[in-house]
Scaffold this motif. Sequence first.
Motif, PDB file in Angstrom:
ATOM      1  N   GLN A  42       2.323   1.842  -3.443  1.00 33.48           N
ATOM      2  CA  GLN A  42       1.489   2.036  -4.468  1.00 33.48           C
ATOM      3  C   GLN A  42       1.040   3.698  -4.311  1.00 33.48           C
ATOM      4  OE1 GLN A  42      -2.865   1.158  -4.350  1.00 33.48           O
ATOM      5  NE2 GLN A  42      -2.599   0.095  -6.212  1.00 33.48           N
ATOM      6  N   HIS A  65       4.185   5.578  -5.705  1.00 33.81           N
ATOM      7  CA  HIS A  65       4.448   5.618  -6.960  1.00 33.81           C
ATOM      8  C   HIS A  65       3.410   6.639  -7.491  1.00 33.81           C
ATOM      9  CE1 HIS A  65       6.299   1.583  -7.069  1.00 33.81           C
ATOM     10  NE2 HIS A  65       7.250   2.363  -7.089  1.00 33.81           N
ATOM     11  N   ARG A  94       0.875  -1.139   0.223  1.00 33.83           N
ATOM     12  CA  ARG A  94       0.035  -0.109   0.025  1.00 33.83           C
ATOM     13  C   ARG A  94       0.946   1.225   0.053  1.00 33.83           C
ATOM     14  NH1 ARG A  94      -5.017   1.375   0.581  1.00 33.83           N
ATOM     15  NH2 ARG A  94      -5.874  -0.537   0.875  1.00 33.83           N
TER      16      ARG A  94
END
Length: 339
Positions: free
Chosen positions: A196, A199, A193
Motif C-alpha cells: 500500500q 502504491h 502494508r
Amino acid sequence: MEELDWSNLSFGYMKTDYNVRCYYRNGKWGKLELSSEETINIHMAATCLHYGQEAFEGLKAFRGKDGKVRIFRPEANSQRLQSTCNGILMPELPTEIFIEAVKTAVKANERFIPPYESGASLYIRPLLIGTGAQVGVRPANEYLFIIFVTPVGPYFKGGFATTPYIITRKYDRAAPLGTGIYKVGGNYAASLRASQEAHAAGYSAEFYLDAKEKKYIDECGAANFFGIKNNTYVTPLSTSILPSITNKSLMQLAEDLGLKVERRPIAEEELSTFEEAGACGTAAVISPILRIDDPDNNHSYVISKDGKPGPVCTKLYNKLRAIQYGDEPDLHNWVTIVD
C-alpha cells in the motif's frame, strides 16, 4: 449473458457459473462436486481462521486462435500446492484430483473464457482450507478444496510496459526458514502494508531484501525477480522466496534462447549492473522494471535507459505467451488442452 467488454477487463473477481469443491473427511478425499454457490459455510473454530491452515494457487486458461482452450502448467501448480500442504501439515491433494478439478471448473465456465487476442484470460484460483474445528494449535481433521475461475485483464493497466519499484527495509515478507517458500495467505498479509505504501508513492510494487542481513534481493511484492546481463538470466536463490512457475518457465525459455541461467544470491549493489530486469508471476507474466529506488540510501538503480522493455524481456514475454495461446509449439509439454 451480456457480452463482456473483453479487452477492458480489470484484474478482479467476476461471478461465474460454477466452482468445484472436494472435501477431505475421515482420512480421505471425497468426490468432486460442482457448486453454483459463491459462499462457503465453515465452523467458527476452523483452523484456517485461527491458525492459518490455508493455501492457494493461481494459474490461467487461454483460448487459442484454433479455438482450443489451453491450461498452462497445472501439474506444476499441483506439485507446489502439495509442497505447501507438506509445509503446514494439510493432507496433500493428489495431482489427478487437482487436474480433474481444474479441467472441470474451466469446462463448466467455458463461456467466460475470453476470446483469442482480447488480451484477457481465464484466471483459475485453487484454494485449500482447514475446516475442522480446533482450539488448540494443531492441524484440522477436515479440509475443503475449492477451485473458482474468473475472466481477467492485464494485472497492470499499462500491460507490458516498464514501471518503477521501491526497496523497503521497514518490512519483511517472510523469514529465511519460515513460510516464504509456500503459497499461504499469511505471506501476502505480511506484504499488504508495504504494498500500500509503495502504491501510494507511485510505484508498481515493493522490493524486499533478505530478512537476515538486508543485503540481498528477495522477492518483489508478490512476484519473483530476474535480471539480464552478459547473456545471462540471473534470479535470486533464497530460502524465503516462493518458487514461481512463471520464473521456472522463463529460465527454461532463456536457456532455449541461448542464455546462461544462474540462480544465486543477488546483492543489492548488483542491480546497477543489469541491462534488463523484470518481476514475473502468473498474473503479470513479466513486468519489466524501469528503475528500483532505494530511498534509505538516496539511490536509484536505473534499469531501462530508454524507458522501454528490453529485447530479452520482450522475447521471453512473447515466447511464453505464444506457447500459452498455442501460437508456438509446446516443446516442454507445459500445456494441457481441455477436451
